[in-house]
Scaffold this motif. Structure first.
Motif, PDB file in Angstrom:
ATOM      1  N   ASP A  60       0.747   4.242  -2.879  1.00  0.00           N
ATOM      2  CA  ASP A  60       0.489   5.264  -2.432  1.00  0.00           C
ATOM      3  C   ASP A  60       1.253   6.373  -3.118  1.00  0.00           C
ATOM      4  O   ASP A  60       1.162   7.331  -3.687  1.00  0.00           O
ATOM      5  CB  ASP A  60       0.355   5.453  -0.958  1.00  0.00           C
ATOM      6  N   CYS A  77       0.799  -1.175   0.024  1.00  0.00           N
ATOM      7  CA  CYS A  77      -0.145  -0.025   0.026  1.00  0.00           C
ATOM      8  C   CYS A  77       0.718   1.456  -0.073  1.00  0.00           C
ATOM      9  O   CYS A  77       0.716   2.192  -0.696  1.00  0.00           O
ATOM     10  CB  CYS A  77      -0.830   0.058   1.167  1.00  0.00           C
ATOM     11  N   LYS A  78       2.055   1.190   0.532  1.00  0.00           N
ATOM     12  CA  LYS A  78       2.896   2.238   0.831  1.00  0.00           C
ATOM     13  C   LYS A  78       3.322   2.605  -0.798  1.00  0.00           C
ATOM     14  O   LYS A  78       3.435   3.747  -1.150  1.00  0.00           O
ATOM     15  CB  LYS A  78       4.031   1.856   1.950  1.00  0.00           C
ATOM     16  N   LYS A 114       0.948   6.930  -6.617  1.00  0.00           N
ATOM     17  CA  LYS A 114      -0.395   7.462  -6.926  1.00  0.00           C
ATOM     18  C   LYS A 114      -1.326   6.783  -7.651  1.00  0.00           C
ATOM     19  O   LYS A 114      -2.193   7.225  -8.600  1.00  0.00           O
ATOM     20  CB  LYS A 114      -0.179   8.938  -7.422  1.00  0.00           C
ATOM     21  N   GLU A 125      -4.637   4.279  -7.013  1.00  0.00           N
ATOM     22  CA  GLU A 125      -5.633   4.282  -6.172  1.00  0.00           C
ATOM     23  C   GLU A 125      -5.656   2.926  -5.401  1.00  0.00           C
ATOM     24  O   GLU A 125      -5.496   1.689  -6.237  1.00  0.00           O
ATOM     25  CB  GLU A 125      -7.013   4.609  -6.813  1.00  0.00           C
ATOM     26  N   ASN A 126      -5.980   2.701  -4.343  1.00  0.00           N
ATOM     27  CA  ASN A 126      -5.872   1.437  -3.585  1.00  0.00           C
ATOM     28  C   ASN A 126      -6.495   1.516  -2.320  1.00  0.00           C
ATOM     29  O   ASN A 126      -6.614   2.639  -1.699  1.00  0.00           O
ATOM     30  CB  ASN A 126      -4.439   1.064  -3.238  1.00  0.00           C
TER      31      ASN A 126
END
Length: 283
Positions: A21, A17-18, A24, A26-27
């Motif tokens: 992010d 997830c890092k 950029k 979307e998650n």
């Protein structure tokens, strides 16, 4: 692109997830509090409502010894859970990346296992993770299966943190020297998974940091880098019995990564140094 990541509370899900992010993309990172993957209806309803383009499935039962005594629960998480996710992915047209393990192999000999080599797990954990692989393959054509080993990351417990903790109270430790494999830093692995998920280069891969070592070698490297004066006694597995049988050979070939246009991960010693900096053990 919209990606759902399971197991966000664990080492790998957190780093995936890092990376998403940072890129950029979307998650949404989810864990047991969001839905139980062993509940087919709950899994369907959550994923169908979010409608991701892809699912990176990082959550799993990883308590290897405990797995031997709780086979039904482990099978629910490691085999039926992935099956439930794969079914929804098939329904909504999403691709799926499933994290598997070196434990699907019998761990004999000294050669590097190729992704298409015959499997033969030694215990409950490996058997249920292999079951998860098969479940994903049964449901989907657009899947990635990525086998990893000896994982360490910031968000969770692992061998490195255990050794650092023991170093505070021990000046000598016994560590097995006849189990050979490759440590895997989740920060490096996460970048590869995020590279992979945006492609259509489907199939089964092995992904670990480069280089091989024993657990005893790994422990010595940790203490040396961290400046801990701990003597490591190299002992055979036979002198350290555990509930579950560990594979002696966890060497896995990563040639397929290069063949498919993906970059290999850095050497594990380089990864360990960066990890200790992330933990602020090293400056």
């Amino acid at each position: 692109m919209k990606i759902l990541v399971t197991g966000v509370g664990g080492q790998l899900g957190y780093d995936v997830c890092k990376v998403l992010d940072a890129r950029k993309i979307e998650n949404k990172g989810v864990d047991l509090a969001d839905f139980d993957i062993t509940d087919a209806q709950a899994t369907h309803d959550y994923i169908a409502a979010y409608r991701p383009d892809a699912v990176i499935h990082c959550s799993a039962w990883t308590a290897v010894d405990k797995a031997e005594d709780e086979m039904d629960k482990v099978r629910g998480v490691n085999t039926e859970g992935p099956r439930n996710i794969a079914k929804v992915c098939k329904e909504i047209g999403a691709k799926m990346l499933y994290i598997s393990t070196d434990y699907v192999f019998p761990g004999t000999g000294e050669r590097f296992y190729e992704p298409d080599d015959p499997t033969g797990p030694l215990g409950a954990y490996g058997a249920t993770k292999l079951g998860g692989e098969l479940a994903v393959k049964e449901q989907l054509d657009n899947y990635f299966i990525v086998r990893i080993s000896w994982v360490f990351g910031k968000n969770g417990n692992n061998f490195v943190k255990t050794m650092l903790r023991l170093a505070e109270t021990h000046d000598t430790l016994n560590v097995v020297c006849d189990q050979i494999g490759s440590p895997t830093y989740t920060a490096d692995l996460a970048r590869l998974l995020c590279d992979m998920i945006v492609t259509e280069k489907y199939g089964t891969y092995h992904a670990t940091n480069e280089g091989i070592c024993s657990w005893a070698d790994f422990a010595e490297a940790i203490f040396e880098l961290a400046g801990k004066k701990v003597t490591v006694n190299h002992i055979p597995t036979s002198e350290y019995p555990t509930r579950a049988v560990r594979p002696l050979n966890s060497r896995m070939s990563k040639d397929k990564l290069e063949q498919m246009g993906f970059s290999r991960l850095p050497h594990w010693k380089d990864a360990l140094e960066r990890y200790l900096k992330e933990l602020e053990i090293l400056k």
